[in-house]
Design an enzyme around this catalytic site. Structure first.
Site, PDB file in Angstrom:
ATOM      1  N   ASP A   9      -7.821   6.567  -6.532  1.00  0.00           N
ATOM      2  CA  ASP A   9      -8.262   5.300  -6.524  1.00  0.00           C
ATOM      3  C   ASP A   9      -7.654   4.234  -7.533  1.00  0.00           C
ATOM      4  OD1 ASP A   9      -9.882   6.705  -4.526  1.00  0.00           O
ATOM      5  OD2 ASP A   9     -11.939   5.913  -5.372  1.00  0.00           O
ATOM      6  N   HIS A  64     -11.557  -5.434  -6.432  1.00  0.00           N
ATOM      7  CA  HIS A  64     -12.166  -4.019  -7.405  1.00  0.00           C
ATOM      8  C   HIS A  64     -12.817  -4.867  -8.498  1.00  0.00           C
ATOM      9  CE1 HIS A  64     -12.259  -0.119  -9.361  1.00  0.00           C
ATOM     10  NE2 HIS A  64     -12.352   0.309  -8.018  1.00  0.00           N
ATOM     11  N   HIS A 162      -7.730   8.773 -10.406  1.00  0.00           N
ATOM     12  CA  HIS A 162      -7.383   7.423 -10.549  1.00  0.00           C
ATOM     13  C   HIS A 162      -5.679   7.539 -10.880  1.00  0.00           C
ATOM     14  CE1 HIS A 162     -11.638   7.016 -10.951  1.00  0.00           C
ATOM     15  NE2 HIS A 162     -11.352   5.870 -10.110  1.00  0.00           N
TER      16      HIS A 162
HETATM   17 ZN   LIG Z   1     -12.433   2.349  -7.759  1.00  0.00          ZN
END
Ligand SMILES: [Zn+2]
Length: 214
Positions: A9, A64, A162
């Site tokens: 992500d 985000h 991530h």
């Molecule tokens: Zn995120």
């Protein structure tokens, strides 16, 4: 047997995404990248490479900044989704994957507001949650042991990592080797229990993740 699905992500990142792609290729693992739309302004080539190498690309909001369930201003949640979808035209998986921003991996009512839910429903999106968050951003090395423990507690783990410059992805290869050593099988598809909506249709009790306000 434990199955593990990998997701990355908050990218793409000019240094870390290529590193992750190289590692995945070396270990022959396919994953999904849930990208932040704003980052694709000048980094679309990174997502194009991921797509070309067989990884799936999903939408992870445009900015985000605030979980959509905490977004009260009209139009914001829909725009967060729609603007990113425009950026990943030609790359997005046909099931139109969207992953809400959980603010540290929280699975609760902050994930979506009514506007976001309606937008996902009308747009035929597949809303993908998760069940393992080893907090790689906070534990750049020891997330590996945390992830192994958490993944092997699941029949089918959907792991959130991530592709960000935290140093954590230096240890991705170590995780993949250790997980395979212990008998895990990597698969690209998501566990049913983590798919909140499939092509616009609720597949789990959506109210659990929908804020009351808005
Ligand atoms: Zn995120």
């Amino acid at each position: 047997m434990t199955m593990i699905t990998l997701s990355f992500d908050n990218g793409p990142d000019p240094d870390v995404t290529p590193q992750v792609l190289d590692t995945l290729r070396r270990h022959d693992v396919k994953a999904t990248f849930f990208v932040v739309g704003d980052k694709l302004r000048d980094r679309r080539a990174l997502s194009e490479r991921a797509h070309a190498e067989g990884h799936w690309i999903g939408n992870h909001t445009y900015n985000h900044l605030v979980p959509l369930g905490l977004t009260a201003e009209r139009g914001v949640a829909a725009a967060e989704i729609a603007r990113t979808e425009e950026r990943i035209v030609g790359l997005a998986h046909e099931r139109r994957f969207f992953r809400p921003f959980g603010g540290g991996g929280q699975l609760d009512r902050r994930l979506l507001n009514r506007e976001a839910f309606d937008h996902l429903r009308q747009g035929g999106y597949t809303c993908v949650l998760w069940n393992v968050v080893p907090e790689d951003w906070a534990y750049p090395s020891s997330w590996v042991e945390r992830a192994l423990k958490l993944c092997f507690a699941e029949e089918h783990a959907l792991l959130v990592l991530h592709d960000l410059p935290t140093g954590a992805m230096d240890n991705l290869g170590r995780f993949l080797l250790a997980a395979r050593d212990r008998g895990a099988v990597f698969t690209q598809d998501f566990p049913q229990s983590c798919v909140l909506m499939e092509r616009g249709r609720p597949a789990l009790p959506v109210e659990t993740y929908l804020t009351e306000a808005a």
